[in-house]
Each structure stands twice: as structure tokens, then as C-alpha cells.
Design a protein around this motif. Structure first.
Motif, PDB file in Angstrom:
ATOM      1  N   GLY A 167       0.772  -1.224   0.000  1.00  0.00           N
ATOM      2  CA  GLY A 167       0.000   0.000   0.000  1.00  0.00           C
ATOM      3  C   GLY A 167       0.808   1.280   0.000  1.00  0.00           C
ATOM      4  N   LEU A 168       2.106   1.187   0.094  1.00  0.00           N
ATOM      5  CA  LEU A 168       2.954   2.374   0.062  1.00  0.00           C
ATOM      6  C   LEU A 168       3.071   2.958  -1.343  1.00  0.00           C
ATOM      7  CD1 LEU A 168       5.761   0.980   2.372  1.00  0.00           C
ATOM      8  CD2 LEU A 168       4.241   2.875   2.951  1.00  0.00           C
ATOM      9  N   ILE A 169       2.827   2.117  -2.353  1.00  0.00           N
ATOM     10  CA  ILE A 169       2.981   2.538  -3.749  1.00  0.00           C
ATOM     11  C   ILE A 169       1.625   2.585  -4.437  1.00  0.00           C
ATOM     12  CG2 ILE A 169       3.984   1.927  -5.975  1.00  0.00           C
ATOM     13  CD1 ILE A 169       6.298   0.681  -4.589  1.00  0.00           C
ATOM     14  N   ASP A 170       1.373   3.672  -5.151  1.00  0.00           N
ATOM     15  CA  ASP A 170       0.149   3.794  -5.934  1.00  0.00           C
ATOM     16  C   ASP A 170       0.276   2.961  -7.211  1.00  0.00           C
ATOM     17  OD1 ASP A 170      -2.455   5.254  -6.522  1.00  0.00           O
ATOM     18  OD2 ASP A 170      -1.265   5.737  -8.297  1.00  0.00           O
ATOM     19  N   TYR A 171      -0.575   1.948  -7.312  1.00  0.00           N
ATOM     20  CA  TYR A 171      -0.489   0.973  -8.403  1.00  0.00           C
ATOM     21  C   TYR A 171      -0.594   1.625  -9.776  1.00  0.00           C
ATOM     22  CZ  TYR A 171      -1.787  -3.059 -11.296  1.00  0.00           C
ATOM     23  OH  TYR A 171      -1.846  -4.015 -12.278  1.00  0.00           O
ATOM     24  N   GLU A 172      -1.611   2.450  -9.984  1.00  0.00           N
ATOM     25  CA  GLU A 172      -1.843   3.048 -11.297  1.00  0.00           C
ATOM     26  C   GLU A 172      -0.677   3.919 -11.733  1.00  0.00           C
ATOM     27  OE1 GLU A 172      -4.169   2.164 -13.227  1.00  0.00           O
ATOM     28  OE2 GLU A 172      -5.217   0.943 -11.729  1.00  0.00           O
ATOM     29  N   SER A 173      -0.067   4.623 -10.784  1.00  0.00           N
ATOM     30  CA  SER A 173       1.078   5.479 -11.111  1.00  0.00           C
ATOM     31  C   SER A 173       2.263   4.648 -11.574  1.00  0.00           C
ATOM     32  CB  SER A 173       1.469   6.323  -9.895  1.00  0.00           C
ATOM     33  OG  SER A 173       0.427   7.186  -9.519  1.00  0.00           O
ATOM     34  N   VAL A 174       2.482   3.518 -10.913  1.00  0.00           N
ATOM     35  CA  VAL A 174       3.588   2.637 -11.301  1.00  0.00           C
ATOM     36  C   VAL A 174       3.354   2.083 -12.702  1.00  0.00           C
ATOM     37  CG1 VAL A 174       4.746   0.451 -10.813  1.00  0.00           C
ATOM     38  CG2 VAL A 174       4.217   2.009  -8.945  1.00  0.00           C
ATOM     39  N   VAL A 175       2.142   1.601 -12.956  1.00  0.00           N
ATOM     40  CA  VAL A 175       1.822   1.047 -14.277  1.00  0.00           C
ATOM     41  C   VAL A 175       2.033   2.097 -15.362  1.00  0.00           C
ATOM     42  CG1 VAL A 175      -0.029   0.156 -15.729  1.00  0.00           C
ATOM     43  CG2 VAL A 175       0.216  -0.676 -13.388  1.00  0.00           C
ATOM     44  N   ARG A 176       1.559   3.293 -15.116  1.00  0.00           N
ATOM     45  CA  ARG A 176       1.661   4.377 -16.091  1.00  0.00           C
ATOM     46  C   ARG A 176       3.120   4.677 -16.447  1.00  0.00           C
ATOM     47  NH1 ARG A 176      -0.436   8.151 -13.178  1.00  0.00           N
ATOM     48  NH2 ARG A 176      -2.538   7.323 -13.504  1.00  0.00           N
ATOM     49  N   HIS A 177       3.977   4.708 -15.450  1.00  0.00           N
ATOM     50  CA  HIS A 177       5.381   5.061 -15.699  1.00  0.00           C
ATOM     51  C   HIS A 177       6.200   3.884 -16.231  1.00  0.00           C
ATOM     52  CE1 HIS A 177       4.270   8.577 -13.236  1.00  0.00           C
ATOM     53  NE2 HIS A 177       5.231   9.172 -13.905  1.00  0.00           N
ATOM     54  N   LEU A 178       5.730   2.666 -15.987  1.00  0.00           N
ATOM     55  CA  LEU A 178       6.355   1.509 -16.627  1.00  0.00           C
ATOM     56  C   LEU A 178       6.036   1.508 -18.116  1.00  0.00           C
ATOM     57  CD1 LEU A 178       5.707  -1.348 -14.033  1.00  0.00           C
ATOM     58  CD2 LEU A 178       7.959  -0.545 -14.774  1.00  0.00           C
ATOM     59  N   GLU A 179       4.780   1.769 -18.432  1.00  0.00           N
ATOM     60  CA  GLU A 179       4.355   1.748 -19.832  1.00  0.00           C
ATOM     61  C   GLU A 179       4.974   2.882 -20.638  1.00  0.00           C
ATOM     62  OE1 GLU A 179       0.121   1.765 -19.546  1.00  0.00           O
ATOM     63  OE2 GLU A 179      -0.013  -0.418 -19.245  1.00  0.00           O
ATOM     64  N   SER A 180       5.209   4.016 -20.008  1.00  0.00           N
ATOM     65  CA  SER A 180       5.818   5.145 -20.711  1.00  0.00           C
ATOM     66  C   SER A 180       7.328   4.994 -20.858  1.00  0.00           C
ATOM     67  CB  SER A 180       5.520   6.450 -19.974  1.00  0.00           C
ATOM     68  OG  SER A 180       6.248   6.523 -18.750  1.00  0.00           O
ATOM     69  N   GLY A 181       7.907   4.064 -20.070  1.00  0.00           N
ATOM     70  CA  GLY A 181       9.350   3.872 -20.111  1.00  0.00           C
ATOM     71  C   GLY A 181      10.110   4.779 -19.162  1.00  0.00           C
ATOM     72  N   HIS A 182       9.390   5.617 -18.429  1.00  0.00           N
ATOM     73  CA  HIS A 182      10.068   6.516 -17.492  1.00  0.00           C
ATOM     74  C   HIS A 182      10.687   5.734 -16.337  1.00  0.00           C
ATOM     75  CE1 HIS A 182      10.913  10.221 -15.288  1.00  0.00           C
ATOM     76  NE2 HIS A 182      10.430   9.618 -14.215  1.00  0.00           N
ATOM     77  N   LEU A 183       9.943   4.746 -15.831  1.00  0.00           N
ATOM     78  CA  LEU A 183      10.445   3.914 -14.741  1.00  0.00           C
ATOM     79  C   LEU A 183      11.252   2.765 -15.333  1.00  0.00           C
ATOM     80  CD1 LEU A 183      10.348   3.657 -11.644  1.00  0.00           C
ATOM     81  CD2 LEU A 183       8.323   2.224 -11.904  1.00  0.00           C
ATOM     82  N   GLY A 184      12.512   2.681 -14.935  1.00  0.00           N
ATOM     83  CA  GLY A 184      13.402   1.696 -15.532  1.00  0.00           C
ATOM     84  C   GLY A 184      13.165   0.267 -15.088  1.00  0.00           C
ATOM     85  N   GLY A 185      12.542   0.095 -13.944  1.00  0.00           N
ATOM     86  CA  GLY A 185      12.285  -1.251 -13.460  1.00  0.00           C
ATOM     87  C   GLY A 185      11.636  -1.213 -12.094  1.00  0.00           C
ATOM     88  N   LEU A 186      10.939  -2.301 -11.758  1.00  0.00           N
ATOM     89  CA  LEU A 186      10.240  -2.411 -10.484  1.00  0.00           C
ATOM     90  C   LEU A 186      10.559  -3.747  -9.845  1.00  0.00           C
ATOM     91  CD1 LEU A 186       7.982  -1.407  -8.466  1.00  0.00           C
ATOM     92  CD2 LEU A 186       6.370  -2.681  -9.907  1.00  0.00           C
TER      93      LEU A 186
END
Length: 249
Positions: A167-186
Motif C-alpha cells: 500500500g505504500l505505492i500507488d499501483y496506477e502510477s507505477v503502471v503508467r510510468h512503466l508503460e511510458s518507459g520513465h520507470l526503468g524497473g520495479l
């Protein structure tokens, strides 16, 4: 259950997480709630993706990335954060960390942290980190703290690791930034729902790794915690001060 437990004196979690305990109700009925401090009860289990390369008879693959010179942000510098910093230090990283208060931990921290900060510094620190590791406790202040604003401030290609609570991480925000390529990995050792859905679309990303929260599920840690539970039961029965645990109410 708590209201019916007329003789109950102590509720003790077999580990650290207290999400399943109604602490307010226990306090109302004069029952202490405690957890076993995590220091000394976590062991490391390795997940080795390189076995895939061996099975495919590929040598010198995949290409790795060094920790040397990287900046690691540890959100929540408690016992787990301290142990993590000790393991990271030999790899030549710069460690920046946040904590509610540093005053009581100067001796334990020593030179493990290069830059210390508080909750107010998380967004500034997010801009500087190559890797963010979340070690926070989940409460009303920290729920969803790794949100769209935080992740968007991280460096493009930076890695996010959560070893605390889903619950510390907002799921939708993580998905969005993974799909955009901004987030390098999770990398996650905890999930947003329990049990976790193995068909969750977030796992379609090749740069997402999930492990089943088993760092503390070892014979050594369970035997150690069992001894603490036994010792505390004897202390409680004898009317002695309770040691080896953390009372939270």
C-alpha cells in the motif's frame, strides 16, 4: 475477539507487521500490543535470472549494470534500512536516506548514510536517486506515498524497489510510468492485494520482478522469533519487565 478476551494481557505479532491487529481496541481494553524487532531476523534469498541464460546455453549474457557510483535512496531508515545500507556500502554507492528523526540513531547509523533527510525531503531526493528502496511502515501518513508526483520526479530509467508494504505505492502510477518507459524497473516483495494475482498485467513487463515476501521465512528466523515469544511469555507470567520486543501502544 479482543472484547471477549477477559484475561488477555499481550498480543504479540510473530514478526513485524501489525496490520491485522486492532491496536485501538487492544489499548481500550488495556492489552499491550507488541512486535518482534526485525533486526537480526531477516535473511537473504537470491533470485537469479541468469539461470535462464544458462538454460539457453548463452554465455556473457545478459548485460548487467553496476552499482558502483549509483545513488540509492532508502525511504525509512529503520532496522531494515540500516541492514540494507550495510550491504550496499561495499559496492561503492552513495546512500541518501529519510527518517522521521535521526537523533536517537546516530551511533547505529555511523557513516552509512551520505545525506540524511526527513519526510519533507522525499521529492528532492527522488530527483537524485538511481534506485529508490521503500522500507517505510504503512500508516495513514505513508499510504500511497510513492505516487504519480514522486515517480515523475525520479530520473528516467531509475529503479523502484518496495520491500515493505504494498500500500505504500500507488499501483496506477507505477503502471503508467512503466508503460511510458520513465520507470526503468520495479522490484517488489509485497503486493497491492493478497493473495497476489499471478495474472496481474503489471507482470507482463520484463523489467518487473516479484518475490513472495519470504526473506524472514527461514528456519533460523522462525526459531529465533519462537524463542522471543517463549521468553516473553515467561516474563509476563513472572510479572517481569518485557524485553526483546517492541511495545507499540
Amino acid at each position: 475477539m479482543i472484547s471477549q478476551a477477559a484475561k488477555m494481557q499481550l498480543i504479540m505479532q510473530y514478526g513485524v507487521g501489525l496490520e491485522g491487529v486492532d491496536i485501538d481496541a487492544a489499548t481500550k481494553h488495556g492489552i499491550k500490543v507488541a512486535r518482534i524487532p526485525s533486526d537480526g531476523y531477516k535473511e537473504i534469498l537470491l533470485h537469479n535470472e541468469m539461470q535462464i541464460a544458462i538454460q539457453q546455453k548463452k554465455l556473457g549474457y545478459p548485460t548487467g549494470e553496476t552499482l558502483l557510483g549509483k545513488t540509492v535512496l532508502i525511504l525509512g531508515f529503520g532496522n531494515i534500512g540500516i541492514d540494507l545500507a550495510k550491504r550496499l556500502r561495499p559496492f561503492g554507492v552513495k546512500i541518501i536516506a529519510t527518517k522521521r528523526s535521526w537523533a536517537s540513531d546516530e551511533h547505529a547509523v555511523g557513516d552509512l548514510v551520505d545525506v540524511k533527510g526527513s519526510h519533507e525531503d522525499i521529492y528532492d531526493f527522488a530527483r537524485k536517486a538511481d534506485i529508490v528502496v521503500c522500507c517505510l511502515r504503512l500508516n495513514c501518513e505513508t499510504a500511497g506515498i510513492i505516487n504519480n508526483n514522486f515517480i515523475s520526479l525520479m530520473k528516467k530509467g531509475a529503479l523502484l524497489v518496495n520491500i515493505a508494504r504494498g500500500g505504500l505505492i500507488d499501483y496506477e502510477s507505477v503502471v503508467r510510468h512503466l508503460e511510458s518507459g520513465h520507470l526503468g524497473g520495479l522490484g517488489i516483495d509485497v503486493a497491492w492485494t493478497e493473495p497476489f494475482d499471478p495474472e496481474d498485467p503489471i507482470l507482463k513487463h520484463k523489467n518487473v520482478i516479484i518475490t513472495p515476501h519470504v526473506a524472514g521465512v527461514t528456519e533460523h528466523s522462525y526459531r529465533s522469533m519462537a524463542k522471543v515469544v517463549g521468553d516473553v511469555a515467561l516474563q509476563l507470567h513472572a510479572g517481569l519487565p518485557l524485553t526483546g520486543i517492541e511495545i507499540v501502544n
